[in-house]
Scaffold this motif. Sequence first.
Motif, PDB file in Angstrom:
ATOM      1  N   SER A   1       0.843  -1.200   0.000  1.00 45.25           N
ATOM      2  CA  SER A   1       0.000   0.000   0.000  1.00 45.25           C
ATOM      3  C   SER A   1       0.880   1.253   0.000  1.00 45.25           C
ATOM      4  O   SER A   1       2.059   1.207   0.340  1.00 45.25           O
ATOM      5  N   LYS A   2       0.271   2.380  -0.347  1.00 49.44           N
ATOM      6  CA  LYS A   2       1.002   3.648  -0.403  1.00 49.44           C
ATOM      7  C   LYS A   2       1.579   3.996   0.972  1.00 49.44           C
ATOM      8  O   LYS A   2       2.726   4.432   1.101  1.00 49.44           O
ATOM      9  N   GLY A   3       0.774   3.771   2.012  1.00 51.52           N
ATOM     10  CA  GLY A   3       1.219   4.058   3.381  1.00 51.52           C
ATOM     11  C   GLY A   3       2.414   3.209   3.781  1.00 51.52           C
ATOM     12  O   GLY A   3       3.355   3.696   4.420  1.00 51.52           O
ATOM     13  N   ALA A   4       2.396   1.915   3.371  1.00 48.00           N
ATOM     14  CA  ALA A   4       3.495   1.013   3.708  1.00 48.00           C
ATOM     15  C   ALA A   4       4.789   1.470   3.037  1.00 48.00           C
ATOM     16  O   ALA A   4       5.875   1.431   3.636  1.00 48.00           O
ATOM     17  N   VAL A   5       4.682   1.917   1.770  1.00 49.95           N
ATOM     18  CA  VAL A   5       5.859   2.406   1.040  1.00 49.95           C
ATOM     19  C   VAL A   5       6.419   3.651   1.732  1.00 49.95           C
ATOM     20  O   VAL A   5       7.638   3.769   1.945  1.00 49.95           O
TER      21      VAL A   5
ATOM     22  N   LYS B   1      10.497   6.354   5.060  1.00 48.39           N
ATOM     23  CA  LYS B   1      10.769   7.212   6.221  1.00 48.39           C
ATOM     24  C   LYS B   1      11.734   6.512   7.184  1.00 48.39           C
ATOM     25  O   LYS B   1      12.674   7.138   7.702  1.00 48.39           O
ATOM     26  N   ALA B   2      11.535   5.209   7.380  1.00 47.39           N
ATOM     27  CA  ALA B   2      12.415   4.433   8.258  1.00 47.39           C
ATOM     28  C   ALA B   2      13.834   4.385   7.680  1.00 47.39           C
ATOM     29  O   ALA B   2      14.828   4.502   8.417  1.00 47.39           O
TER      30      ALA B   2
END
Length: 145
Positions: free
Chosen positions: A118-122, A127-128
């Motif tokens: 998902s976009k959020g997971a990417v 960010k990490a």
Amino acid sequence: MSGGQELAIRPGISIGEDELEEQFIRSSGPGGQNVNKVATAVQLRFDAANSPSLDERMRERAIKLAGQRATKDGVIVIEANRFRTQELNRADARERLIELLARASEPPPKPRKKTRPSKGAVERRLKAKAGRSGIKKMRGRVTQE
């Protein structure tokens, strides 16, 4: 070979003894003078393409799984020369044929469906990575003033 016996593959699936053709050949490898005199290796032939015991799907899968052991005509040839006696090699060849046909009778695995993160997971992953990169950059040499 006796005509009435059958080789059980799995419950509900079996092949007749009359569908198998065995030939005893001389085995290669160690064995001294005996190896030149006694035909202990077994060549087991099973005509999978024309077998009335197998359904179409199982027939195709068996020939595909056999690979180089199958001829162009759909005959599966199994050679067994692991042991020094005809009886053990014969049992070994039959066991390997049963194993091959049992694998052919299993349903093929379901094809894998492609998934996308998902976009959020990417975004979280990137960010990490950026955070980790910052931490490592801070590990530079300590300068003295």
